[in-house]
Design an enzyme around this catalytic site. Structure first.
Site: not given
Ligand code: PXP
Length: 245
Positions: A11, A14, A47, A49, A53, A74, A105, A155, A195
């Protein structure tokens, strides 16, 4: 014990958080996705959003157009997001709950309580050829509701496991995820998880029987500040295999 290491979806939200903090054109999202793939990422997750953001619409368009690996989008179950996803047709969409004021999330979808809203969203995505995944807590009633909606994938939210620090709590949260994964598979669902996973807590999740894919972002992007993204992704794959850091 899982006989094979799950796929790693990286992901890169960030990376975009850093760009949006100053409104610059860098760091480049496509270059980040390519570095993650070079490090061993099998899918790229973003994601989009409602408040935009971090990831922007143009990022999703660009990744979908030129990235050679599956894109996992996402999204909240809103008409706007369904319209974007059915137009761009990423390989997969993970439907997540979304609240404007949240930092990230928090908690899984209430599939049981929101069947009415989720059903048309899942149908529209599936009709567009998108693999639909629902982000749920490790809760058998929610998993049953997901199975009844006919989606192929869930998930599992690993946030409570990741936040636990007492060994007994960690063990309890891990057992809940193991039980949920087995239950989901018995209902014919493919099981992903994510997550809050990081280098020190990921091995036990990767070892869950039948785990298909882990989606990990924050820990990898944070490590990339010191090692570069390609090395941070490769190190996460090592951690998933249980290799010492
Ligand atoms: N899976 C989902 C559904 C999420 O919403 C997120 C955060 O965007 C992640 C995985 C990844 O989480 P993390 O950034 O804490 O690894």
């Amino acid at each position: 014990m899982n006989p094979r290491t799950p796929r790693l979806g990286v992901n890169i939200d960030h990376v975009a958080t850093l760009r949006q903090a100053r409104g610059t054109s860098y760091p480049d999202i496509l270059a980040a996705a390519r570095a993650a793939v070079a490090g061993g990422a099998q899918t790229i997750t973003v994601h989009l959003r409602e408040d935009r953001r971090h990831i922007q619409d143009a990022d999703v368009e660009q990744l979908r157009a030129v990235l050679g690996v599956p894109l996992n989008l996402e999204m909240a179950a809103t008409a706007e997001m369904v319209s974007i996803a059915t137009r761009l047709r990423p390989a997969a969409c993970c439907v997540v709950p979304e609240r404007r004021e949240e930092l990230t999330t928090e908690g899984g979808l209430d599939v049981l309580g929101q069947r009415e809203q989720l059903d048309p969203c899942c149908r529209a995505l599936a009709a567009a050829g998108v693999e639909v995944s629902l982000f749920v807590d490790p809760d058998t009633a929610q998993l049953d509701a997901a199975a009844e909606l006919g989606v192929p994938t869930v998930e599992l939210h690993t946030g409570s496991y990741a936040l636990a620090s007492e060994p007994a709590t960690v063990a309890r949260e891990l057992a809940a995820l193991e039980h949920a994964a087995a239950h989901a598979r018995s209902r014919g669902l493919r099981v992903n998880a994510g997550h809050g996973l990081h280098y020190d807590n990921v091995a036990a999740i990767a070892a869950i029987e039948g785990m298909h894919e882990l989606n990990i972002g924050h820990a990898i992007v944070a490590a990339a500040i010191f090692s570069g993204l390609e090395a941070a992704v490769a190190a996460m794959l090592d951690a998933m295999r249980g290799a010492p850091a």
